[in-house]
Scaffold this motif. Structure first.
Motif, mmCIF file in Angstrom:
data_model
loop_
_atom_site.group_PDB
_atom_site.id
_atom_site.type_symbol
_atom_site.label_atom_id
_atom_site.label_comp_id
_atom_site.label_asym_id
_atom_site.label_seq_id
_atom_site.Cartn_x
_atom_site.Cartn_y
_atom_site.Cartn_z
ATOM 1 N N MET A 1 0.975 -1.229 0.102
ATOM 2 C CA MET A 1 -0.083 0.030 -0.130
ATOM 3 C C MET A 1 0.856 1.181 0.237
ATOM 4 N N SER A 2 0.557 2.196 -0.895
ATOM 5 C CA SER A 2 1.167 3.611 -0.965
ATOM 6 C C SER A 2 1.132 4.518 0.301
ATOM 7 N N GLU A 3 2.088 5.241 0.629
ATOM 8 C CA GLU A 3 1.846 6.420 1.885
ATOM 9 C C GLU A 3 0.663 6.796 1.455
ATOM 10 N N LYS A 4 0.465 7.407 0.279
ATOM 11 C CA LYS A 4 -0.909 7.983 0.165
ATOM 12 C C LYS A 4 -1.952 7.507 0.541
ATOM 13 N N GLN A 5 -2.053 6.082 -0.036
ATOM 14 C CA GLN A 5 -3.296 5.389 -0.023
ATOM 15 C C GLN A 5 -3.167 5.216 1.623
ATOM 16 N N LYS A 6 -2.379 4.872 2.518
ATOM 17 C CA LYS A 6 -2.634 4.761 3.909
ATOM 18 C C LYS A 6 -3.226 5.895 4.539
ATOM 19 N N TRP A 7 -2.691 6.956 4.380
ATOM 20 C CA TRP A 7 -3.272 8.444 4.932
ATOM 21 C C TRP A 7 -4.591 8.669 4.365
ATOM 22 N N ILE A 8 -5.035 8.280 3.001
ATOM 23 C CA ILE A 8 -6.587 8.230 2.723
ATOM 24 C C ILE A 8 -7.266 7.362 3.521
ATOM 25 N N ASP A 9 -6.811 6.162 3.594
ATOM 26 C CA ASP A 9 -7.593 5.052 4.323
ATOM 27 C C ASP A 9 -7.917 5.469 5.840
ATOM 28 N N SER A 10 -6.843 6.201 6.374
ATOM 29 C CA SER A 10 -7.092 6.640 7.737
ATOM 30 C C SER A 10 -7.914 7.581 8.071
ATOM 31 N N TYR A 11 -7.969 8.724 7.037
ATOM 32 C CA TYR A 11 -8.531 9.763 7.035
ATOM 33 C C TYR A 11 -10.098 9.319 7.040
ATOM 34 N N LEU A 12 -10.414 8.331 6.023
ATOM 35 C CA LEU A 12 -11.884 8.022 5.700
ATOM 36 C C LEU A 12 -12.407 7.091 6.724
ATOM 37 N N ALA A 13 -11.457 6.439 7.367
ATOM 38 C CA ALA A 13 -11.890 5.498 8.597
ATOM 39 C C ALA A 13 -12.378 6.415 9.677
ATOM 40 N N ILE A 14 -11.651 7.455 10.023
ATOM 41 C CA ILE A 14 -11.930 8.209 11.223
ATOM 42 C C ILE A 14 -13.129 8.990 10.872
ATOM 43 N N ARG A 15 -13.034 9.505 9.585
ATOM 44 C CA ARG A 15 -14.580 10.308 9.141
ATOM 45 C C ARG A 15 -15.608 9.637 9.461
#
Length: 387
Positions: A1-15
């Protein structure tokens, strides 16, 4: 998983979790504000969105257009640097923007935040504020549950938020006492992960010999204090606490109701009989201190609590300590609005340690310094004894 995707996934999960917390609510529940310390759920949803828009999208995403110019006034919480805002006690008067408007706002900002990360705009220089935004939203998730409980718990019908008791109660084990020898210890955050600025810097403290309970005080233990006349005996109370008892005619923790000679408790599952084995909850600093005095003990300091954290059960209640909320040696406020996050509240508050059943997953650590005023009961607060 790319670094970008990791942060997108974290963001979406928390939201998504913020909205999941609100899923059981009726539309009318989103706008209620029974007291000034409680914010309407829709305000939390808007404020956490405003944080990402204000601190990331507006200054750093080219050509981003503000969703609504009025929202800075509506959803700014306490940032003097950012400008004027609705007084906290007036948040319940905001019938507009509507709940539907707030969800549209969230959807819009989420869309552009994904574009922001995916487009390579999340540089190393901006990563700290982005991660702060994620943790900020997790803080508000805990406040959402806390405020929802207060809103529903002060509805005369005592409606249930949910029906899963296991998710909202904690059975404390019988406490043993863990002993620590006098000496020099280190406290404060150490590592490369996220922490709030008030957890720094790591420093040495000298502690005398002390013993600390391995688990929390139970409802049964607290009821013994009540039945012994604890709320009627000034000897156990700070002077300010005794004034609070008399002013509010206090005789039990928040959400406890004496009905037909039986103590009942409003929980997120609705009104139910007190479970004697549950850890007592929703007590303020005055009550925690008075109970400890009645038992011939005391509350731990925050340094004692942190030193003992690896040897006791914690994470089910925010635990009052006998430490005032003050800066650690070497603490420095950040420049600009972010510097208002913790430092300006370091007065007239006491430190709580641990976490609670309302704390989101992966949002607790033993160096976390929570803080509240001494009279507040609405948070998921409990008691651990020391001697």
């Amino acid at each position: 998983m790319s670094e970008k995707q990791k942060w997108i996934d974290s963001y979406l999960a928390i939201r998504a979790y913020s909205e999941e917390i609100c899923r059981p609510l009726e539309t009318e529940d989103y706008v209620v504000q029974p007291i000034g310390d409680v914010s309407p759920p829709k305000w939390h949803l808007g404020h956490t969105t405003w944080f990402f828009e204000t601190f990331i999208l507006l200054p750093h995403l080219p050509n981003y257009q503000q969703f609504d110019a009025d929202y800075n006034f509506v959803f700014n919480s306490y940032y003097e640097t950012i400008g004027a805002r609705v007084i906290r006690t007036d948040r319940g008067n905001l019938s507009r923007p509507s709940v539907a408007d707030i969800y549209r706002y969230r959807k819009c900002v989420d869309k552009y935040m994904i574009e922001f990360v995916d487009g390579g705009f999340l540089t190393n220089d901006l990563l700290d504020i982005f991660v702060l935004g994620l943790n900020h939203e997790q803080q508000h998730q805990e406040l959402l549950l806390t405020d929802i409980k207060y809103i529903l718990g002060h509805n005369p019908l005592f409606p249930a938020y949910g029906s899963t008791k296991a998710a909202i109660s904690y059975t404390a084990a019988e406490s043993a006492y863990v002993k620590f020898d006098a000496g020099i210890y280190e406290i404060g955050y150490e590592g490369r992960g996220f922490c709030f600025d008030n957890e720094k810097s790591r420093h040495k403290v000298y502690l005398n010999d002390f013993e600390i309970a391995s688990d929390l005080v139970t409802n049964k233990e607290y009821m013994a204090f009540m039945e012994a006349g604890g709320y009627a005996d000034f000897r156990y109370w700070h002077a300010e606490g005794w004034d609070w008892v008399k002013r509010h005619q206090a005789r039990a923790p928040l959400y406890w109701h004496l009905m037909d000679g039986k103590w009942m408790n409003y929980s997120l599952a609705g009104l139910m009989e007190i479970d004697h084995e549950d850890a007592v909850c929703h007590v303020n600093f005055y009550e925690a201190s008075a109970f400890a005095a009645w038992r011939g003990m005391r509350l731990p300091t925050e340094a004692e609590w942190e030193v003992a954290a690896d040897y006791v059960n914690w994470g089910q209640r925010w635990e009052w300590t006998n430490s005032a909320y003050l800066p650690y040696p070497g603490f420095k406020k950040e420049a600009g609005a972010v510097g208002e996050y913790n430092g300006k509240f370091m007065v007239n508050q006491m430190v709580l340690r641990g976490a609670s059943i309302a704390t989101p997953k992966d949002h607790s650590r033993k160096t976390y310094r929570n803080f509240f005023q001494t009279a507040l009961q609405w948070q998921f607060t409990g008691i651990r004894l020391a001697r």
